[in-house]
Design an enzyme around this catalytic site. Structure first.
Site, PDB file in Angstrom:
ATOM      1  N   SER A 126       0.835  -1.116   0.063  1.00  0.00           N
ATOM      2  CA  SER A 126       0.099  -0.028  -0.051  1.00  0.00           C
ATOM      3  C   SER A 126       1.102   1.150   0.209  1.00  0.00           C
ATOM      4  O   SER A 126       2.065   1.030   0.396  1.00  0.00           O
ATOM      5  CB  SER A 126      -0.784   0.115   1.368  1.00  0.00           C
ATOM      6  OG  SER A 126      -1.555   1.203   1.508  1.00  0.00           O
ATOM      7  N   TYR A 179      -2.460  -0.917  10.485  1.00  0.00           N
ATOM      8  CA  TYR A 179      -2.249  -1.113   9.010  1.00  0.00           C
ATOM      9  C   TYR A 179      -0.919  -0.604   8.453  1.00  0.00           C
ATOM     10  O   TYR A 179      -0.312  -1.480   7.569  1.00  0.00           O
ATOM     11  CB  TYR A 179      -3.503  -0.551   8.352  1.00  0.00           C
ATOM     12  CG  TYR A 179      -3.710  -0.763   6.926  1.00  0.00           C
ATOM     13  CD1 TYR A 179      -4.172  -1.808   6.405  1.00  0.00           C
ATOM     14  CD2 TYR A 179      -3.103   0.136   5.930  1.00  0.00           C
ATOM     15  CE1 TYR A 179      -4.377  -2.016   5.168  1.00  0.00           C
ATOM     16  CE2 TYR A 179      -3.301   0.115   4.555  1.00  0.00           C
ATOM     17  CZ  TYR A 179      -4.032  -1.170   4.018  1.00  0.00           C
ATOM     18  OH  TYR A 179      -4.268  -1.312   2.876  1.00  0.00           O
ATOM     19  N   LYS A 193       1.859  -2.987   6.722  1.00  0.00           N
ATOM     20  CA  LYS A 193       2.226  -2.478   5.195  1.00  0.00           C
ATOM     21  C   LYS A 193       3.695  -2.070   5.079  1.00  0.00           C
ATOM     22  O   LYS A 193       4.413  -2.581   4.127  1.00  0.00           O
ATOM     23  CB  LYS A 193       1.525  -1.370   4.725  1.00  0.00           C
ATOM     24  CG  LYS A 193       0.005  -1.940   4.585  1.00  0.00           C
ATOM     25  CD  LYS A 193      -0.043  -3.221   3.649  1.00  0.00           C
ATOM     26  CE  LYS A 193      -1.705  -3.475   3.245  1.00  0.00           C
ATOM     27  NZ  LYS A 193      -1.804  -4.704   2.397  1.00  0.00           N
TER      28      LYS A 193
HETATM   29  P1  NAD Z   1     -11.210  -6.497  -0.307  1.00  0.00           P
HETATM   30  O1  NAD Z   1     -11.879  -6.336   1.088  1.00  0.00           O
HETATM   31  O2  NAD Z   1     -12.086  -6.158  -1.547  1.00  0.00           O
HETATM   32  O3  NAD Z   1     -10.590  -7.879  -0.471  1.00  0.00           O
HETATM   33  C1  NAD Z   1     -10.137  -8.297   0.502  1.00  0.00           C
HETATM   34  C2  NAD Z   1      -9.751  -9.793   0.527  1.00  0.00           C
HETATM   35  O4  NAD Z   1      -9.067 -10.443   1.195  1.00  0.00           O
HETATM   36  C3  NAD Z   1     -11.075 -10.662   0.240  1.00  0.00           C
HETATM   37  O5  NAD Z   1     -11.353 -11.519  -0.671  1.00  0.00           O
HETATM   38  C4  NAD Z   1     -11.132 -11.270   1.580  1.00  0.00           C
HETATM   39  O6  NAD Z   1     -12.031 -12.219   1.812  1.00  0.00           O
HETATM   40  C5  NAD Z   1      -9.744 -11.411   1.825  1.00  0.00           C
HETATM   41  N1  NAD Z   1      -9.505 -11.725   3.496  1.00  0.00           N
HETATM   42  C6  NAD Z   1      -9.727 -10.793   4.353  1.00  0.00           C
HETATM   43  N2  NAD Z   1      -9.276 -11.559   5.666  1.00  0.00           N
HETATM   44  C7  NAD Z   1      -8.862 -12.693   5.249  1.00  0.00           C
HETATM   45  C8  NAD Z   1      -8.473 -13.929   5.945  1.00  0.00           C
HETATM   46  N3  NAD Z   1      -8.365 -13.911   7.314  1.00  0.00           N
HETATM   47  N4  NAD Z   1      -8.401 -15.207   5.392  1.00  0.00           N
HETATM   48  C9  NAD Z   1      -8.530 -15.081   4.151  1.00  0.00           C
HETATM   49  N5  NAD Z   1      -8.948 -14.217   3.269  1.00  0.00           N
HETATM   50  C10 NAD Z   1      -9.100 -12.839   3.874  1.00  0.00           C
HETATM   51  O7  NAD Z   1     -10.014  -5.387  -0.203  1.00  0.00           O
HETATM   52  P2  NAD Z   1      -9.128  -4.791  -1.359  1.00  0.00           P
HETATM   53  O8  NAD Z   1      -9.310  -3.284  -1.271  1.00  0.00           O
HETATM   54  O9  NAD Z   1      -9.327  -5.633  -2.622  1.00  0.00           O
HETATM   55  O10 NAD Z   1      -7.723  -5.248  -0.721  1.00  0.00           O
HETATM   56  C11 NAD Z   1      -6.771  -6.128  -1.085  1.00  0.00           C
HETATM   57  C12 NAD Z   1      -5.481  -5.929  -0.852  1.00  0.00           C
HETATM   58  O11 NAD Z   1      -5.145  -4.578  -1.332  1.00  0.00           O
HETATM   59  C13 NAD Z   1      -5.307  -5.589   0.623  1.00  0.00           C
HETATM   60  O12 NAD Z   1      -4.036  -6.075   1.205  1.00  0.00           O
HETATM   61  C14 NAD Z   1      -5.185  -4.087   1.042  1.00  0.00           C
HETATM   62  O13 NAD Z   1      -4.411  -3.574   2.086  1.00  0.00           O
HETATM   63  C15 NAD Z   1      -4.564  -3.600  -0.083  1.00  0.00           C
HETATM   64  N6  NAD Z   1      -4.902  -2.091  -0.430  1.00  0.00           N
HETATM   65  C16 NAD Z   1      -6.047  -1.744  -0.895  1.00  0.00           C
HETATM   66  C17 NAD Z   1      -6.341  -0.376  -1.050  1.00  0.00           C
HETATM   67  C18 NAD Z   1      -7.614   0.149  -1.188  1.00  0.00           C
HETATM   68  O14 NAD Z   1      -7.810   1.214  -1.473  1.00  0.00           O
HETATM   69  N7  NAD Z   1      -8.722  -0.803  -1.335  1.00  0.00           N
HETATM   70  C19 NAD Z   1      -5.022   0.388  -1.226  1.00  0.00           C
HETATM   71  C20 NAD Z   1      -4.059   0.056  -1.053  1.00  0.00           C
HETATM   72  C21 NAD Z   1      -3.695  -1.547  -0.698  1.00  0.00           C
END
Ligand code: NAD
Length: 256
Positions: A138, A151, A155
């Site tokens: 991130s 978080y 990260k």
């Molecule tokens: P999301 O909530 O849409 O997806 C998260 C996924 O992780 C889901 O499929 C969920 O079931 C799975 N998950 C969560 N806890 C779990 C566990 N204990 N066991 C198995 N699976 C688990 O979120 P997203 O935004 O797509 O996030 C994906 C990644 O991207 C994350 O690491 C997040 O930190 C990172 N990220 C997101 C953003 C953003 O703005 N959305 C920005 C930077 C980084």
């Protein structure tokens, strides 16, 4: 023979977008996620792109479940060529109100799980002298924001883990890189809007404009497809000498 990708948290958001992009290129996809309809979501992608797939509902807070998930994927496909450590959770609160169990869960899912999955996949990649590991970190792996202690710590941790795996993988044709997205419009972001509004004493609309997009020089959310294309590049032969990096895809956030 088709290559195989394992993506944690691939039944929602960014992980699902990455799964679709690799499926379109003909990869076998090992899906994972906690969505109750995860098996159905994985099946739909497999049907659309006519690929082989597996789905595991393994909870990444449990190392034993991780090892079983990886062993089953390797049993089905013979190996894993690309691993995307993507699953992540978020919780937003000032430090004096931050629940201990939320800290533990965020470190377990966003950091420790990447260690356990990578460790389980490593022997197969090492044996075939090829591997691509992509950690979805991130912009918060490079910058901090208030109220996100766990978080931001996790990260930053995964950026350090990425560098170490880049070094350890080099003799075996394994690269390891982190993608550091800015804000992406996914359920993870949607869910934090009410808590952000409370913590900052703002309306939900103000949170989007003043907390999220305020950090972006380009005033847009990062498209999931752009992150998927970045992952495809890092998995390609062209990227074989790129390793150990934390690549911002963040609309100019970390340029500031
Ligand atoms: P999301 O909530 O849409 O997806 C998260 C996924 O992780 C889901 O499929 C969920 O079931 C799975 N998950 C969560 N806890 C779990 C566990 N204990 N066991 C198995 N699976 C688990 O979120 P997203 O935004 O797509 O996030 C994906 C990644 O991207 C994350 O690491 C997040 O930190 C990172 N990220 C997101 C953003 C953003 O703005 N959305 C920005 C930077 C980084």
């Amino acid at each position: 023979m088709s290559k195989t990708i394992l993506i944690t948290g691939s039944t929602s958001g960014i992980g699902l977008g990455i799964a679709k992009a690799f499926a379109e290129k003909g990869y076998n996809v090992a899906f994972n996620g906690l969505e109750p309809n995860g098996a159905e979501i994985a099946q739909q992608v497999a049907d659309q792109y006519k690929i082989a797939h597996t789905f595991s509902p393994a909870n990444l807070m449990q190392p034993d479940a991780i090892r079983t998930m990886v062993a089953n994927a390797i049993k089905t496909f013979g190996t894993i060529d690309v691993l995307v450590n993507n699953a992540g959770i978020q919780f937003v609160a000032p430090i004096d109100e931050f629940p201990d169990e939320k800290w533990d869960a965020i470190i377990a899912v966003n950091l420790s799980a990447a260690f356990h999955v990578t460790k389980a996949v490593w022997p197969a990649m090492k044996a075939q002298k090829f591997g691509r590991i992509i950690n979805i970190a991130s912009a918060h792996g490079l910058r901090a924001s208030e109220f996100k202690s766990a978080y931001v710590a996790a990260k930053h941790g995964i950026v350090g883990f990425t560098k170490t795996m880049g070094l350890e993988g080099a003799p075996y044709g394994i690269t390891c890189n982190a993608i550091c997205p800015g804000y992406v419009d996914t359920p993870l972001v949607e869910q934090q809007i009410p808590a952000q509004a409370k913590a900052h004493n703002m309306t939900e609309k103000e949170v989007i404009e003043k907390v999220f997009l305020e950090r972006h020089a380009v005033k847009e959310f990062i498209p999931i497809e752009l992150l998927a294309q970045t992952a495809l590049f890092l998995a390609s032969d062209d990227a074989k000498t790129i390793t150990g990096i934390a690549m911002p895809v963040d609309a100019g956030w970390t340029a500031q």
